[in-house]
Every structure is written in structure tokens, then in C-alpha cells.
Design an enzyme around this catalytic site. Structure first.
Site, PDB file in Angstrom:
ATOM      1  N   ARG A 295      -7.410   2.756  13.363  1.00 49.33           N
ATOM      2  CA  ARG A 295      -8.295   1.600  13.174  1.00 49.33           C
ATOM      3  C   ARG A 295      -8.255   0.670  14.401  1.00 49.33           C
ATOM      4  NH1 ARG A 295     -11.664  -0.751   9.272  1.00 49.33           N
ATOM      5  NH2 ARG A 295     -11.209   0.608   7.520  1.00 49.33           N
TER       6      ARG A 295
ATOM      7  N   GLU B 293       0.857  -1.188   0.000  1.00 49.72           N
ATOM      8  CA  GLU B 293       0.000   0.000   0.000  1.00 49.72           C
ATOM      9  C   GLU B 293       0.893   1.239   0.000  1.00 49.72           C
ATOM     10  OE1 GLU B 293      -3.122   0.205   2.991  1.00 49.72           O
ATOM     11  OE2 GLU B 293      -3.395   2.332   2.586  1.00 49.72           O
TER      12      GLU B 293
ATOM     13  N   GLU C 287     -10.564  -8.088   4.279  1.00 49.73           N
ATOM     14  CA  GLU C 287      -9.909  -8.120   5.586  1.00 49.73           C
ATOM     15  C   GLU C 287     -10.692  -8.816   6.699  1.00 49.73           C
ATOM     16  OE1 GLU C 287      -9.436  -3.791   5.084  1.00 49.73           O
ATOM     17  OE2 GLU C 287      -7.478  -4.061   6.017  1.00 49.73           O
TER      18      GLU C 287
ATOM     19  N   PHE D  60      -5.256  -3.968   9.254  1.00 51.38           N
ATOM     20  CA  PHE D  60      -4.821  -2.572   9.413  1.00 51.38           C
ATOM     21  C   PHE D  60      -4.973  -2.062  10.857  1.00 51.38           C
ATOM     22  CE2 PHE D  60      -4.897   1.987   8.026  1.00 51.38           C
ATOM     23  CZ  PHE D  60      -3.908   1.968   7.062  1.00 51.38           C
TER      24      PHE D  60
END
Ligand code: MOS
Length: 774
Positions: free
Chosen positions: A328, A250, A730, A362
Site C-alpha cells: 500500500r 487486525e 482511513e 496501512f
């Protein structure tokens, strides 16, 4: 891996709605994958004279560079040039969120593996030989490898953040039980099969094209422009597909692409930079290790009344995506439970490890491991099964998350109930008990793991995408979006959307490469949101084209536009097939000079988040599910196998059954690996010890469940999801957390003196020690 795969009446995929699939589609990449014909960065057609390169990186985790002698390396035959920070025409800066990371180290190095220079030569072999001839002198500085130590020394990435709901201090006074504890979850290597890499080539007038193995083509373009001092339009980034990303590409695909571009800029020649596995493991960041502490308070009837957690995130030597990942963690600190009083704080701690980065989930998994640990600890002390506490606190409709969002479309209790009844939990429990009563060398353990994962980039401005659709004059269709195919099957989903909407054959649609000149200013393919965001933009573009085509048909057939339909490549008027086919319709549109190209933009509605208050409605929707995991531990050896992992998962209305099942299985196995056998190890000097696949073990066919069953939960889906097919990348990873607790329960069955540990991964060594601990 799968001895059985359940299909039950709950199978939502029998749905016959307008856009549902007539037949199940295979991943469109499967044909070229199986034949070895799929193209990756390393497969680009290199032009005559292309150079190859290798990164020279720091052999120490922290220090001042006293001297570097490149002279011997430079003199080696075939070496073109060695580039350092001195050769950067723009900014020596690649930090996306916080500008704290140089492309090449200048006076100091901050982690073992930090890039210092790029050696460019006529072959990779020569570049590697040259690397060995570089002599570096470093004055060593103290090395910090743990978050706790960083906190003690006041080394932080940014300011801490806290989410608060209710009043924990007051609520703890009303609790019948209060427990406190500490947990640790280790990092995890993304281990994409295709290592990091890029190929840069010079175009006209100083422009550069970069073929990159990145989840974020725009990030590569923007950062290359920044480092070269270019306007962005002089950098074109193209991605065919990745051999896996898992978050590791990413942000951290960027430096290699920028280095190749820098060398191309100076040499006016193509430059390839592909890391080998060793270099990749050493130089790149991983999932963040977390050291956390919690305090949980419960009532007599097992309701969690208050929960406090402090998360110390081991961010590594630079911010990278750490602040977003930390955020997160807070969003998922209470997993799928309703807790009326919450205070969670995350602190991003600066250490001398490679900057840790995105990895599937994440930061969410790290947060969820802590509350699951708190529940397990509370249950052990109260003397009940952890599942009693889990069940008593499942999120309900209209409950408030600690960040202010009101939960709707909640499937926490439904998936829990479904998993219990479909798989007959009571029988599984009995079987485990019977087995444990009749075996002394082997013990079984069982755990339930509910999940709740928010879908959207938590940074609201990132939730948008665009699609560009061409219908060619022969009726075939070409589609460009910002979606990056990395094995997750997003290209197949994009193809389905266009084929279904136009009602044309799959082979009529082609998904083009992801390219910044066709679709610009994009968010990375991440946050499980790629199919939703790009799919919605694509749907919009296709709908606009369809309306235009219907107008053409209405004129040609001399009937009102409302009466026109296209079904299986035939134009229907008033429900009757006309002699206009899709192909002739396109030909007619072309003659009538109708635009057969459309570009559409989609931005997720409703979502918002106010960081000054840490409140809002950041997620388009949530994904739910529950897993039952059973394990058998060999109490002589400390090894374990997972007997069965049984899941009820909320797909909404899955649009690609096979792909979504693959995502659940893949994520689950990765989650189990993180919790059990994957052990990242750094020396006290900051050197990566688990630096090869001989010292870093990921799950294989034999180490995961004999049976993985996944039953789709029948839900209405969400209008915010593409064709009501919920994001799937995810969320299922977090079922793997249950594996940790299943093992703990098996150990407990063998060793009644065993005090639960909350220190992941639960490797066989740790299991063996625990079996015989007092
Ligand atoms: Mo993913 S971990 O959001 O790149």
C-alpha cells in the site's frame, strides 16, 4: 473541540433520493456507551472455575534461550499450569502471510516482549506473581532496531517490490530541477482504549468458543485451528464490539485468543487472557517506522516529471502484515498527484522490534509523507510555496496511477478549489503573514494537504463478504455480517441499510454479534472497506427478502407484484395504502411457509491486480479531499497549537452524517498525533522506552485544533460504495501530514536559516532546537 462546524450549500446530505435518510441517525451504540453498559471481552459472563492468565515474554530483544526455570512459579499456590511451545498439539505458527512467527518462542527470542509461555492461575494477580518467579537465562545476540541497519546486514522479510510507470531515468534528463533527500517517519501506537484480550471456553466434544477483541474473527478461528491441530468447525469465534482497533487488532488480536484456546484445550476449562496496558504496549507491534529516500524532478513550470522513492520499512521480527502494508505504500507513493514517470521500491527490513502491523492508513501515510517532503524540499530550493507545486500536479480525470489503474471520478482538483474558495485561502494567507510581521515570539505556519486513498483490500481475493438476515415472525429483524464494530459505527450503517430497504423503524432491526458460525470465511474489518463489502451483501439479502415479501403481498391483495411497495411499515398497492401492515405481511408469509431468512454474498466486481506485472485495477474507487492547516508556534518554548484545520472531504453521498464526520475528525487527530507529538522510542537494546502513557503522548482536547471544519464535497459518490456513501475510515488520517509542514513553515518564519527537516514526529523538543538552529 469544535467551536464551529460549517454547513454550506455544498452539503450533499440534503439529498432526497429514495434511500437517503429521513432523519439523521445517532450511533446505535451511543446509549449503552454513555451508560457504561456496552459489552467488551472483559465483560463476558465467566463460568464457575474460570482461569486467568498472563503472558511470560522475553526480557531481551535477541538471543538464544539457555535455560528457563519455571519451578518456583509452578509451585505458587493457585497456579494451574504454565504452557509453552511444548504443549502445542498442532503447529507452533501464527504467521498469516509468511509462516515466520511462532506463537511461543522455542530456542531463540527475536524481540523484547516476544511471548514465551502462558501462566494460567486462579486469578490474574496470582498469575502475575508467578511471572516474577520465572528465571530465564539468555545468551544475547546482536540487536537491530533500524531498517537501515537491517538492510546493511541483509536482513529482510521478503523480496523488495517496485512499481514503475514511464521511464524515470530518461525523464530526469528533461528536468529543470532535480532534488534528492531522505526522510524518516516514526511508528505509532494504536492505543485502542480496550487492550488486547480473549476468553476461551470449552464446548461439547472438544469444541472451543473464543470471545475475542479482534478485527478478524476468521483469522482467529483459522489460527487457533492451526495451532491446536483442529478442523476449523471446532472453533467458534464471537465478537460483540471492540474498544477501538485502528489496525492493531487486525492481525495481532490473534495470539492472545489462540493462547487462551490452547489453555482451554488442555484444562477443559474457561480461560481469560486480558493484557494490561503495560504488557500490551511492550508485546504488540505498531505502525511501521520508515526510512526513505527520494529523487524528484520538475520542469520550470513546476510539473513533477519524474519521481523515484525507496522505502525502507522497519517490519520488526516477523512478517505479520508487513508485505501487504509495504504494497500500500507503493500504491500511495504519489498521493493525489499525477506523475508520468515513477519508480518506487519498498523493502521490508527485519529488525528486533515487535512485528509492526496495521495502523489506519496501512502504509499509505508513510508513502505520502515522502512525496510531500520531496515537494516541500523542492519548493524551498526553488523559492516557491509548496502549494504551488501541489496545485500544479493534482491528479486529473483519466490520469494513470503507477500501478496501471486509470483514475476516474477524480476529485483532487475539485476539493482543492473548493477548500480555497469556501475558506478563503487568500485571506488566511494574509492573516498568517500579518501575524508573522507583527509578532516576534510567536509565528504562524500554514500548509495544504490533499489526499487520495484507494478503497479495497489491495489483495483482490479478500474483497468479499456475506450477510445473514432473519425476519422473525413478529416482524423484527436480526442481522449478522462479518463487520466488526470497533467504534467506527459500522453497525449503525448496517442497521440503516436494512431499515431503509424494508422501510421499517430502526428499533425493529437488531445487529447481532460477529460470529464465525453465522458468517464464515470472512475478511477482517479493515481497509476502510467494511461498510462497503458487508453493506453490499446485506443489501442483496434484504432485496431478495423484499421481493419474496412483495410476492406474498401481491397474492394477498390480488394485484401485480410490480404495483406493490412498502413504505413506513405499510404495504401500498398502486400507490394506495392497503390494510396490510409490515407485521401482518410477515405473519402472512409465515403461514404461507415462505422463507424469512436470506444469506447473500458480495464480491467487489471489476477489481484485479497482477503481481507479476505490478499492474491492474486494484481499487473499487478512490477517496479525495484537501485540508488547510494553520498552526501557531511558541518560539520561546517550541510548543505549538493548531489554530484551525479546514477540510473539504469527499464523502460521496454520506449515509450517516454524524458517524462520517466523527471518522474524519478521529482520523485527522490520529494523523496529526503521528506527525507531531506521538514519539515511539526504543533503546539500542530493543527495549520499548515509551512504554506507558506517561512517556507516550497522544493528542488531547487541548493539543488539536481550536476549530475543525469539515465541508462535504458535493460528489455523485460511486456505485461501488454502499449507497454511494464512500469509505471514510482511513483516508482522513492523511490530512494530518499537513500539520508537519505547517509547523515547518512557522519555524522558517522565525528562523530564516532553518533547513527543513523531514524527520517525523515534529515534537516540541525538535521544534525548539529547529527555532534556534543555524
Ligand atoms: Mo486497517 S489499518 O486496514 O486494520
Amino acid at each position: 473541540m469544535h467551536k464551529s462546524r460549517s454547513h454550506t450549500p455544498l452539503d450533499v446530505l440534503k439529498d432526497k433520493s429514495a434511500l437517503a435518510l429521513k432523519e439523521s441517525i445517532k450511533n446505535i451504540d451511543s446509549y449503552t456507551h454513555v451508560r457504561g453498559e456496552s459489552l467488551y471481552v472483559d465483560d463476558v459472563n465467566v463460568r464457575e472455575g474460570t482461569y486467568y492468565s498472563v503472558v511470560f515474554d522475553s526480557p531481551k530483544a535477541h538471543g538464544r534461550i539457555i535455560n528457563i526455570d519455571y519451578s518456583k512459579a509452578e509451585k505458587l499456590g493457585g497456579v494451574a499450569r504454565i504452557f509453552t511451545y511444548k504443549d502445542i498439539p498442532g503447529e507452533n505458527q501464527i504467521g498469516g502471510i509468511i509462516p515466520d512467527e511462532p506463537l511461543f518462542a522455542e530456542g531463540e527470542v527475536h524481540f523484547w516482549g516476544q511471548p514465551i509461555a502462558l501462566i494460567v492461575a486462579s486469578s490474574e494477580f496470582i498469575a502475575r506473581q508467578a511471572r516474577r518467579l520465572i528465571q530465564i537465562e539468555i545468551e544475547e545476540l546482536p540487536v537491530i532496531t533500524t531498517a537501515k541497519e537491517a538492510k546493511e546486514k541483509g536482513k529482510f522479510i521478503n523480496a523488495p517490490r517496485s512499481f514503475i510507470l514511464g521511464n524515470t531515468e530518461k525523464a530526469f534528463k528533461d528536468c529543470d530541477y532535480i532534488f534528492e533527500g531522505e526522510t524518516f517517519s516514526n511508528g505509532q501506537e494504536q492505543l485502542y482504549i480496550e487492550a488486547q484480550g480473549a476468553y476461551a471456553e470449552p464446548l461439547e466434544n472438544g469444541s472451543i468458543k473464543i470471545t475475542s477483541s479482534t478485527q478478524g474473527p476468521t483469522a482467529v478461528q483459522k489460527t487457533a485451528a492451526r495451532v491446536l491441530g483442529f478442523p476449523m468447525h471446532k472453533i467458534e469465534v464471537d465478537v460483540t464490539r471492540l474498544g477501538g482497533g485502528f489496525g492493531g487488532k487486525e492481525d495481532q488480536a490473534t495470539p492472545w485468543a489462540v493462547m487462551a484456546a490452547l489453555a482451554t484445550y488442555h484444562l477443559n476449562q474457561s480461560v481469560k487472557l486480558i493484557l494490561n496496558r503495560h504488557d500490551d504496549l511492550r508485546m504488540t507491534g505498531k505502525r511501521h517506522p520508515y526510512e526513505s529516500s527520494y529523487k524528484i524532478g520538475l520542469s520550470k513550470d513546476l510539473k513533477i516529471l519524474a519521481y523515484e522513492a525507496e522505502f525502507l520499512q522497519n517490519s520488526g521480527a516477523a512478517a505479520d502484515l508487513s508485505p501487504a502494508i509495504a504494497e500500500r505504500t507503493l500504491f500511495h507513493a504519489t498521493n493525489s498527484y499525477f506523475v508520468p514517470n515513477v519508480k518506487s521500491t519498498v523493502i521490508s527490513c527485519k529488525t528486533n522490534l515487535p512485528p509492526n502491523t496495521a495502523f489506519r492508513g496501512f502504509g499509505g501515510p508513510q508513502g505520502m509523507f515522502v512525496i510531500e517532503s520531496a515537494i516541500a524540499n523542492a519548493a524551498a530550493n526553488i523559492g516557491v510555496s509548496p502549494s504551488k507545486i501541489q496545485e500544479a500536479n493534482l491528479l486529473g480525470e483519466n490520469d494513470e496511477f503507477s500501478y496501471g489503474q486509470i483514475a476516474t471520478g477524480v476529485e483532487a482538483k475539485n476539493s482543492w478549489k473548493a477548500v480555497k474558495s469556501i475558506y478563503n485561502l487568500e485571506q488566511i494567507e494574509r492573516e498568517v503573514e500579518d501575524f508573522n510581521n507583527s509578532h516576534s515570539d510567536f509565528k504562524k505556519g500554514l500548509a495544504l494537504m490533499p489526499i487520495c486513498f484507494g478503497i479495497s483490500f489491495t489483495n483482490t481475493p479478500m474483497n468479499h463478504a456475506r450477510a445473514l438476515v432473519h425476519i422473525y415472525q413478529d416482524g423484527s429483524v436480526g442481522i449478522s455480517t462479518a463487520a466488526v464494530e470497533m467504534g467506527q459505527g459500522v453497525n449503525t450503517k448496517m442497521l440503516q441499510i436494512a431499515a431503509q430497504l424494508f422501510s421499517i423503524a430502526h428499533h425493529k432491526v437488531k445487529i447481532e454479534t460477529t460470529n464465525t458460525t453465522r458468517v464464515a470465511n470472512t475478511s477482517p474489518s479493515a481497509a476502510s472497506s467494511t461498510a462497503d463489502l458487508n453493506g453490499k451483501a446485506l443489501l442483496k439479502a434484504c432485496k431478495a427478502l423484499l421481493e419474496r415479501l412483495k410476492a406474498v403481498a401481491s397474492e394477498a391483495l390480488n394485484t401485480a407484484i410490480e404495483t406493490i411497495e412498502i413504505k413506513d411499515e405499510i404495504v401500498y398497492a398502486n400507490g394506495k395504502a392497503s390494510d396490510l401492515s409490515w407485521n401482518t405481511l410477515i405473519g402472512t408469509a409465515m403461514l404461507k411457509r415462505v422463507a424469512l431468512t436470506e444469506n447473500a454474498h458480495y464480491a467487489t466486481p471489476v477489481i484485479r491486480f497482477d503481481k507479476s506485472k505490478e499492474k491492474g485495477h486494484p481499487f473499487a474507487y478512490h477517496v479525495y479531499g484537501t485540508a488547510i492547516i494553520t498552526t501557531t508556534v511558541d518560539c520561546t518554548r517550541g510548543t505549538y497549537v493548531f489554530d484551525a484545520i479546514k477540510i473539504v472531504h469527499d464523502y460521496g453521498k454520506s449515509m450517516s452524517k454524524g458517524i462520517d464526520l466523527g471518522q474524519v475528525e478521529g482520523a485527522l487527530v490520529q494523523g496529526v498525533g503521528w506527525m507531531t507529538m506521538e514519539e515511539i522510542a526504543y533503546g539500542e537494546d530493543g527495549r520499548l522506552l515509551s512504554n506507558a502513557l506517561s512517556t507516550y503522548k497522544v493528542p488531547d482536547m487541548f493539543s488539536i485544533a481550536k476549530t475543525i471544519d469539515v465541508v462535504p464535497l458535493e460528489t455523485t459518490g460511486s456505485d461501488m460504495a454502499i449507497l454511494k456513501s464512500k469509505a471514510v475510515g482511513e483516508p482522513p488520517l492523511m490530512y494530518g501530514i499537513g500539520a508537519y509542514f505547517a509547523i515547518q513553515n512557522a519555524i522558517k518564519a522565525f528562523n530564516p536559516n532553518y533547513k527543513l527537516k523531514f524527520h517525523a514526529p515534529m515534537t516540541p523538543e525538535k521544534v525548539l532546537m529547529s527555532l534556534y538552529s543555524r
